[in-house]
Scaffold this motif. Structure first.
Motif, PDB file in Angstrom:
ATOM      1  N   GLY A   9       0.744  -1.407   0.210  1.00 38.21           N
ATOM      2  CA  GLY A   9      -0.082   0.101   0.118  1.00 38.21           C
ATOM      3  C   GLY A   9       0.820   1.384   0.060  1.00 38.21           C
ATOM      4  N   SER A  10       2.017   1.245   0.631  1.00 34.39           N
ATOM      5  CA  SER A  10       2.830   2.514   0.793  1.00 34.39           C
ATOM      6  C   SER A  10       3.430   2.603  -0.526  1.00 34.39           C
ATOM      7  N   HIS A  11       3.725   1.702  -1.369  1.00 38.58           N
ATOM      8  CA  HIS A  11       4.247   1.933  -2.665  1.00 38.58           C
ATOM      9  C   HIS A  11       3.328   2.305  -3.473  1.00 38.58           C
ATOM     10  N   VAL A  12       1.948   2.054  -3.252  1.00 36.83           N
ATOM     11  CA  VAL A  12       0.799   2.279  -4.418  1.00 36.83           C
ATOM     12  C   VAL A  12       0.639   3.819  -4.107  1.00 36.83           C
ATOM     13  N   THR A  13       0.507   4.114  -2.653  1.00 37.44           N
ATOM     14  CA  THR A  13       0.441   5.638  -2.521  1.00 37.44           C
ATOM     15  C   THR A  13       1.474   6.596  -2.836  1.00 37.44           C
ATOM     16  N   ALA A  15       2.977   5.892  -5.603  1.00 40.78           N
ATOM     17  CA  ALA A  15       3.097   5.968  -7.123  1.00 40.78           C
ATOM     18  C   ALA A  15       1.904   7.002  -7.585  1.00 40.78           C
ATOM     19  N   PHE A  16       0.824   7.088  -6.922  1.00 38.33           N
ATOM     20  CA  PHE A  16      -0.471   7.959  -7.028  1.00 38.33           C
ATOM     21  C   PHE A  16       0.276   9.528  -6.737  1.00 38.33           C
ATOM     22  N   ALA A  18       3.289  10.704  -6.752  1.00 39.18           N
ATOM     23  CA  ALA A  18       4.260  11.070  -7.790  1.00 39.18           C
ATOM     24  C   ALA A  18       3.597  11.267  -9.132  1.00 39.18           C
ATOM     25  N   ASP A  19       2.349  10.676  -9.544  1.00 39.27           N
ATOM     26  CA  ASP A  19       1.636  11.008 -10.525  1.00 39.27           C
ATOM     27  C   ASP A  19       0.758  12.268 -10.507  1.00 39.27           C
ATOM     28  N   GLY A  20       0.921  12.789  -9.547  1.00 45.59           N
ATOM     29  CA  GLY A  20       0.091  14.207  -9.332  1.00 45.59           C
ATOM     30  C   GLY A  20      -0.958  14.157  -8.781  1.00 45.59           C
ATOM     31  N   ASP A  21      -1.544  13.048  -8.137  1.00 43.57           N
ATOM     32  CA  ASP A  21      -2.726  12.820  -7.480  1.00 43.57           C
ATOM     33  C   ASP A  21      -2.671  13.288  -5.919  1.00 43.57           C
ATOM     34  N   GLU A  22      -3.742  13.729  -5.436  1.00 42.07           N
ATOM     35  CA  GLU A  22      -3.917  14.127  -4.057  1.00 42.07           C
ATOM     36  C   GLU A  22      -4.433  12.672  -3.528  1.00 42.07           C
ATOM     37  N   VAL A  23      -3.521  12.147  -2.316  1.00 39.61           N
ATOM     38  CA  VAL A  23      -3.636  10.689  -1.540  1.00 39.61           C
ATOM     39  C   VAL A  23      -4.141  10.943  -0.284  1.00 39.61           C
ATOM     40  N   VAL A 212       3.592  -3.569  -9.274  1.00 42.44           N
ATOM     41  CA  VAL A 212       2.275  -3.813  -8.994  1.00 42.44           C
ATOM     42  C   VAL A 212       1.636  -2.405  -8.760  1.00 42.44           C
ATOM     43  N   ALA A 213       2.314  -1.410  -8.140  1.00 46.98           N
ATOM     44  CA  ALA A 213       1.841   0.008  -7.818  1.00 46.98           C
ATOM     45  C   ALA A 213       1.584   0.512  -9.173  1.00 46.98           C
TER      46      ALA A 213
END
Length: 306
Positions: A9-13, A15-16, A18-23, A212-213
């Motif tokens: 989950g921390s890697h997915v967080t 990745a989002f 870094a792609d400019g999303d608010e998480v 996976v991320a």
């Protein structure tokens, strides 16, 4: 992001973000570590089994997409306590689906490819094979998938499930009971022998956590519902994995053999042709490169933010 302070989950967080999303992250921190999450990310300390706290957090964050990675992940725990496993992996998922429905969010569910198909299926295994899990953990994950599909039919949602192969990478506990890549790397660094149950010929599909991320990112960029295998399609035996770890460590590792564990699936790998066609995703990290990253991370002291 549920389970966003955990290993995957921390890697997915990241990745989002870094792609400019608010998480925002929801995690009960029973296994997750707050240090894995960037300080700029909002963290809600709550469990998916607490429907009221979960709903309150989702209503406050108002997400468009929820990556659902919070789970009870230990197969042996599920065998010993199947009701507790179902309370998290089935009821907790239903709680999340209801919270998501209230704000119109789409759910991307981290399911299992290693535990859902069972034995006796073609390898690599496609999503067309009928699931036949051999433990409560896989059964609960499959049940949760069915709830996603039900909500899609009943409420017109576009939820999707990602069936993950054996995920490895930095931030996976090298001293735990699961995560054989990290465990073998940790033992190699300590000058210990890797433990092999059975003859070491059993195979798994090892997919790097960064890939996976990227799969979650690809799934989030479409409104397509579906069930996708997320793996490399390649089988790696335990003995071959030990050789790869030995290459990262710069020395030959001599395994210590113990009796085979009953009920273990002998062969496993996932056919990811469908996700390549639907989302354009494929695993890009070789096992040798990924294992080197894990070895270096443990060698550096296993920092939360690698």
């Amino acid at each position: 992001m549920t389970g966003g302070a955990g290993f995957i989950g921390s890697h997915v967080t990241d990745a989002f973000a870094a792609d400019g999303d608010e998480v925002a992250v929801l995690d009960d921190l029973s296994r997750g570590r707050p240090g894995r999450v960037d300080p700029s990310v909002t963290v809600f300390n709550a469990a998916i089994t607490d429907a009221d706290a979960l709903t309150e957090a989702v209503e406050q964050a108002k997400p468009q997409v929820i990556c659902h990675l919070a789970a009870q992940i230990d197969v042996r725990v599920s065998v010993d306590a199947p009701a507790a496993d179902a309370a998290v992996n089935v009821v907790g998922t239903v709680n999340l689906l209801e919270a998501a429905r209230a704000v119109g969010a789409r759910v991307l569910f981290a399911s299992t490819g290693g535990a859902i198909y069972g034995g006796g299926v073609p390898v690599p295994t496609s999503e067309d094979e009928r699931p036949a899990p051999e433990a409560p953990y896989g059964t609960a994950k499959y049940c949760a998938e069915q709830y996603l599909a039900l909500y899609n039919r009943l409420h017109g949602t576009t939820h999707a499930a990602l069936r993950l192969a054996n995920v490895y990478g930095p931030r996976q506990d090298p001293t735990g009971e699961a995560g054989v890549v990290g465990i073998f790397c940790g033992r190699a660094l300590r000058g210990e022998r890797p433990t092999v149950y059975g003859d070491g010929q059993q195979t798994r599909d090892y997919v790097y956590v960064g890939d996976v991320a990227a799969a979650f990112l690809a799934a989030a960029r479409t409104e397509t519902p579906g069930v996708w295998n997320i793996g490399t399609g390649r089988e790696t035996s335990v003995l071959d994995l030990i050789d790869v770890v030995g290459q990262a460590a710069g020395r030959t590792l001599e395994p210590e053999f113990r009796p085979a564990r009953p009920g273990e699936v002998l062969r496993s790998a996932l056919d990811s042709a469908r996700v390549r066609a639907d989302l354009g995703w494929s695993a890009r990290t070789t096992l040798a490169d990924g294992v080197r990253e894990v070895y270096r991370w443990i060698e550096a002291g296993s920092p939360d933010r690698a």
